[in-house]
Design a protein around this motif. Structure first.
Motif, PDB file in Angstrom:
ATOM      1  N   SER A 104      35.604   0.977  30.296  1.00  0.00           N
ATOM      2  CA  SER A 104      35.618  -0.284  31.039  1.00  0.00           C
ATOM      3  C   SER A 104      34.697  -1.286  30.343  1.00  0.00           C
ATOM      4  CB  SER A 104      35.142  -0.056  32.474  1.00  0.00           C
ATOM      5  OG  SER A 104      33.758   0.231  32.491  1.00  0.00           O
ATOM      6  N   GLU A 105      34.873  -2.545  30.672  1.00  0.00           N
ATOM      7  CA  GLU A 105      34.031  -3.609  30.097  1.00  0.00           C
ATOM      8  C   GLU A 105      32.562  -3.373  30.435  1.00  0.00           C
ATOM      9  OE1 GLU A 105      34.100  -6.301  27.923  1.00  0.00           O
ATOM     10  OE2 GLU A 105      36.009  -5.345  27.543  1.00  0.00           O
ATOM     11  N   ASP A 106      32.297  -2.959  31.681  1.00  0.00           N
ATOM     12  CA  ASP A 106      30.912  -2.717  32.102  1.00  0.00           C
ATOM     13  C   ASP A 106      30.271  -1.606  31.277  1.00  0.00           C
ATOM     14  OD1 ASP A 106      31.059  -4.695  34.022  1.00  0.00           O
ATOM     15  OD2 ASP A 106      31.528  -3.307  35.660  1.00  0.00           O
ATOM     16  N   ASP A 107      31.025  -0.524  31.032  1.00  0.00           N
ATOM     17  CA  ASP A 107      30.494   0.583  30.238  1.00  0.00           C
ATOM     18  C   ASP A 107      30.213   0.135  28.804  1.00  0.00           C
ATOM     19  OD1 ASP A 107      30.802   2.091  32.505  1.00  0.00           O
ATOM     20  OD2 ASP A 107      32.466   3.293  31.744  1.00  0.00           O
ATOM     21  N   CYS A 117      24.147  -2.030  19.561  1.00  0.00           N
ATOM     22  CA  CYS A 117      25.253  -1.749  18.650  1.00  0.00           C
ATOM     23  C   CYS A 117      26.363  -2.788  18.824  1.00  0.00           C
ATOM     24  CB  CYS A 117      25.805  -0.345  18.884  1.00  0.00           C
ATOM     25  SG  CYS A 117      26.726  -0.156  20.434  1.00  0.00           S
ATOM     26  N   THR A 118      27.347  -2.703  17.947  1.00  0.00           N
ATOM     27  CA  THR A 118      28.491  -3.595  18.038  1.00  0.00           C
ATOM     28  C   THR A 118      29.437  -3.106  19.127  1.00  0.00           C
ATOM     29  OG1 THR A 118      29.833  -2.342  16.466  1.00  0.00           O
ATOM     30  CG2 THR A 118      28.372  -4.055  15.548  1.00  0.00           C
ATOM     31  N   ARG A 119      30.357  -3.949  19.510  1.00  0.00           N
ATOM     32  CA  ARG A 119      31.357  -3.605  20.507  1.00  0.00           C
ATOM     33  C   ARG A 119      32.186  -2.405  20.034  1.00  0.00           C
ATOM     34  NH1 ARG A 119      33.882  -5.636  24.809  1.00  0.00           N
ATOM     35  NH2 ARG A 119      36.116  -5.277  25.040  1.00  0.00           N
ATOM     36  N   GLU A 120      32.561  -2.425  18.765  1.00  0.00           N
ATOM     37  CA  GLU A 120      33.379  -1.345  18.218  1.00  0.00           C
ATOM     38  C   GLU A 120      32.634  -0.012  18.250  1.00  0.00           C
ATOM     39  OE1 GLU A 120      32.939  -4.385  16.656  1.00  0.00           O
ATOM     40  OE2 GLU A 120      34.884  -5.102  17.370  1.00  0.00           O
ATOM     41  N   GLU A 121      31.342  -0.045  17.915  1.00  0.00           N
ATOM     42  CA  GLU A 121      30.544   1.193  17.958  1.00  0.00           C
ATOM     43  C   GLU A 121      30.457   1.729  19.390  1.00  0.00           C
ATOM     44  OE1 GLU A 121      27.207   0.876  14.453  1.00  0.00           O
ATOM     45  OE2 GLU A 121      27.063  -0.568  16.101  1.00  0.00           O
ATOM     46  N   ALA A 122      30.275   0.826  20.348  1.00  0.00           N
ATOM     47  CA  ALA A 122      30.169   1.234  21.751  1.00  0.00           C
ATOM     48  C   ALA A 122      31.477   1.859  22.226  1.00  0.00           C
ATOM     49  CB  ALA A 122      29.807   0.033  22.627  1.00  0.00           C
ATOM     50  N   ALA A 136      26.945   8.677  25.167  1.00  0.00           N
ATOM     51  CA  ALA A 136      27.370   7.648  24.214  1.00  0.00           C
ATOM     52  C   ALA A 136      26.165   6.897  23.664  1.00  0.00           C
ATOM     53  CB  ALA A 136      28.346   6.683  24.877  1.00  0.00           C
ATOM     54  N   ILE A 137      25.215   6.561  24.530  1.00  0.00           N
ATOM     55  CA  ILE A 137      23.993   5.863  24.092  1.00  0.00           C
ATOM     56  C   ILE A 137      23.210   6.739  23.128  1.00  0.00           C
ATOM     57  CG2 ILE A 137      21.743   5.028  24.891  1.00  0.00           C
ATOM     58  CD1 ILE A 137      23.239   4.043  27.444  1.00  0.00           C
ATOM     59  N   ILE A 138      23.058   8.005  23.478  1.00  0.00           N
ATOM     60  CA  ILE A 138      22.319   8.932  22.616  1.00  0.00           C
ATOM     61  C   ILE A 138      23.028   9.074  21.272  1.00  0.00           C
ATOM     62  CG2 ILE A 138      21.653  11.354  22.343  1.00  0.00           C
ATOM     63  CD1 ILE A 138      21.241  11.350  25.442  1.00  0.00           C
TER      64      ILE A 138
END
Length: 147
Positions: A104-107, A117-122, A136-138
């Protein structure tokens, strides 16, 4: 030692709060809370209850102070801490495959804000972890530490 789940249900009912799906989590021998500075709070022999509301689970942990201790971190590098956290959070999951999950956008925003990080990395990290935001953050942080 505090309230048991039955007493909590009665108290909530008196307050007009019903149907919280409160259940005791049995056979819990220890709860460990990992703090941002690397220290932990270790709670032995806790009483744990779980409430389910609107698709969320809220855990209540009760303990006697004598059964609780704070453990300060040993001096470790950020990479060692990330490695330890990754080891602690890796659990077999029966979840959606990365192809089925769409973040989701929020995540996406949350992972980007927490890691820079960049959007793509996230998006990639969220898909690889089937939407597990903490993992994901870790993952993003550990990948940056190894670069």
């Amino acid at each position: 030692m505090g309230l048991n789940s039955r007493e909590v249900k009665r108290l909530l009912k008196r307050l007009g709060i019903q149907d919280l799906n409160l259940e005791e989590v049995s056979n819990v021998t220890k709860v460990v809370i990992y703090l941002g500075d690397g220290s932990t709070i270790e709670i032995n022999k806790p009483v744990v209850a779980r409430m389910k509301m609107q698709g969320l689970s809220i855990y209540q942990v009760q303990a006697v102070d004598a059964e609780t201790k704070v453990v300060k971190p040993q001096s470790t590098t950020p990479q060692q801490r990330s490695s330890l956290i990754m080891q602690q959070t890796q659990q077999p999951t029966v979840a959606k495959t990365p192809q089925q999950y769409e973040p989701s956008e929020d995540d996406i925003k949350l992972v980007m804000e927490e890691t820079g990080c960049t959007r793509e990395e996230a998006i990639k990290a969220l898909k690889e972890t089937n939407g597990d935001i903490a993992e994901a953050i870790i993952r993003v942080q550990s990948q940056r530490d190894t670069k």
